[in-house]
Design an enzyme around this catalytic site. Sequence first.
Site, PDB file in Angstrom:
ATOM      1  NE  ARG A  57     -13.027  31.706  15.067  1.00  0.00           N
ATOM      2  CZ  ARG A  57     -13.197  31.189  13.868  1.00  0.00           C
ATOM      3  NH1 ARG A  57     -12.141  30.794  13.157  1.00  0.00           N
ATOM      4  NH2 ARG A  57     -14.399  31.033  13.339  1.00  0.00           N
ATOM      5  CE  LYS A 198     -13.707  29.286  19.593  1.00  0.00           C
ATOM      6  NZ  LYS A 198     -14.585  28.286  20.256  1.00  0.00           N
ATOM      7  CG  HIS A 217     -18.058  25.280  19.071  1.00  0.00           C
ATOM      8  ND1 HIS A 217     -18.639  25.973  18.021  1.00  0.00           N
ATOM      9  CD2 HIS A 217     -17.604  26.226  19.921  1.00  0.00           C
ATOM     10  CE1 HIS A 217     -18.546  27.267  18.232  1.00  0.00           C
ATOM     11  NE2 HIS A 217     -17.925  27.450  19.380  1.00  0.00           N
ATOM     12  CB  SER A 235     -21.223  33.053  16.655  1.00  0.00           C
ATOM     13  OG  SER A 235     -21.285  34.343  17.212  1.00  0.00           O
ATOM     14  CE  LYS A 239     -21.576  27.834  21.208  1.00  0.00           C
ATOM     15  NZ  LYS A 239     -20.482  28.481  21.953  1.00  0.00           N
ATOM     16  CB  THR A 240     -22.948  32.301  25.902  1.00  0.00           C
ATOM     17  OG1 THR A 240     -21.777  31.838  25.219  1.00  0.00           O
ATOM     18  CG2 THR A 240     -22.529  32.922  27.221  1.00  0.00           C
ATOM     19  CG  ASP A 254     -16.859  28.527  23.119  1.00  0.00           C
ATOM     20  OD1 ASP A 254     -17.801  28.395  22.313  1.00  0.00           O
ATOM     21  OD2 ASP A 254     -15.725  28.879  22.771  1.00  0.00           O
ATOM     22  NE  ARG A 319     -17.146  36.891  20.585  1.00  0.00           N
ATOM     23  CZ  ARG A 319     -17.670  35.679  20.482  1.00  0.00           C
ATOM     24  NH1 ARG A 319     -17.874  34.952  21.566  1.00  0.00           N
ATOM     25  NH2 ARG A 319     -18.010  35.201  19.306  1.00  0.00           N
TER      26      ARG A 319
END
Length: 529
Positions: A57, A198, A217, A235, A239-240, A254, A319
């Site tokens: 980003r 996003k 988030h 990140s 989390k994933t 996410d 990604r």
Amino acid sequence: MSSPLSTPLSAQGIVTDATIHANLDSAALTQHALDNGEGKRAKHGPLVVETGKHTGRSAKDKFIVRNAETEETVWWDNNASMTPEHFAALKEDFLAALKDKDTLYVADLFGGSQPEHRVNVRVVNELAWHNQFIRTLLVRPTASELEGFVPEYTIIDLPTFRADPARHGTRSETVIAVNLEEKLILIGGTKYAGEMKKSVFGILNYLLPPKGVMPMHCSANIGPDGKSAVFFGLSGTGKTTLSADASRTLIGDDEHGWSDTAVFNFEGGCYAKMIRLDPESEPEIYATTRMEGTVLENVVMDENGEIDLDDATLAENTRGAYPLSSIPNTSADNLGPPPSNVIMLTADAFGVLPPIARLTPDQAMYHFLSGYTAKVAGTEIGVTEPTATFSTCFGAPFMPRHPSVYGNLLKKRIAEGGAQCWLVNTGWTGGKYGEGHRMPIKATRALLNAALDGSLNDAEFRKDENFGFEVPVSVPGVDSAILDPRSTWDNPEEYDVTARKLVQLFVDNFEPFAAHVDQGVRDAAPAAA
């Protein structure tokens, strides 16, 4: 190959002679991308694309238009502003650029899975793979829902557009401009597709709090007992990975909302980091790299179509975008009951925090507003030791409103639902980065499982002398030594010095929020022993 739109583009001021391919399925969009030379197909089926110089980003190139709608509602300390005049010029030039396109791809999609809290979004792209990406990441309407679809917000994404800082008030040729009054988002000068997803997250972060819905988030899943859990984390904290557990039903990886009746996914797909993905510890995610319908960004592929997930030549932030249906055992409705457990993930490269700690509601709000993790040495030039990173609400770049809005909503939700809160460190143990080692993922999963099934609450706990939260003394199947970080260091006195440093970083970071919270939250601050 095209299908009609329920609302003509011309109704939104978009007039073009381009061929409009609307609401195509993934297979058709993949073929368009291949035909247009936008990417290549890997041997096992995924579409492999490159995003050029922007492999993440462009946070400093994002702006919110400052007008009557946003003047008093947006947290301007955190969000760069654009004048209405600059946006008008930008919009004029975007619409002119659209007229020069021979082909456009359009998708009508939902941001949010709970019908009463979702937003209708129309996305206009010049790249077929961008349209496939956003069609994968957002929630796809059914055929009957498309018939009556009326867009509330529109995103126009033109990577070939170049902003003019003098004319448009931008910082560079790259721009992400959000006009909440006109309900229009303009993205130009970047091929990084994550800007679109996003942007929708930002919209929902703005719209939902006044409705009493907590935007988060986080990832989320449901256990065999029917109870759901949410996992906050920046990140690289897991989390994933930790939410994609075959023994639990995945809601999403996410972005979610917490309403009176549900925790619901904002999206219909996942956007996972692929760099050095381990097929043994992350088999569900690894399997998606072998599936048609997956889009792999900046993953290196050889001339034989074989991908190398360990190669960071193009980007460290490689990604993969894939539908939720690619993961076994996912929620059919994309939602679950309000969470019974709230997990806050951090990767503490200082090696100070325990692998798990139980939080009171006040401590949970403190750590939520802190949003702590750490960078490791070597990730940036001149960084020779771990560096603390604080991103309030575990997602400051996506928060248009003041953090206290989200923090107070979270505290209210926890109080009303009785959720148990945990802080989980997936970072380092036995010393800081470079001296200790990464927390074993098997230990993290064992501790999480004990927290989620309720058995951890029956353990004996001690009070952490620096942070004041409760830490289990022993847990079946876990080496008790790692539960006491100080005992894992070769030099306990060095641990004490490092702990005091980290405590002070927390205290200094929280100072701007102190006036916006009650005394209980202020008292939850750490204090070095």
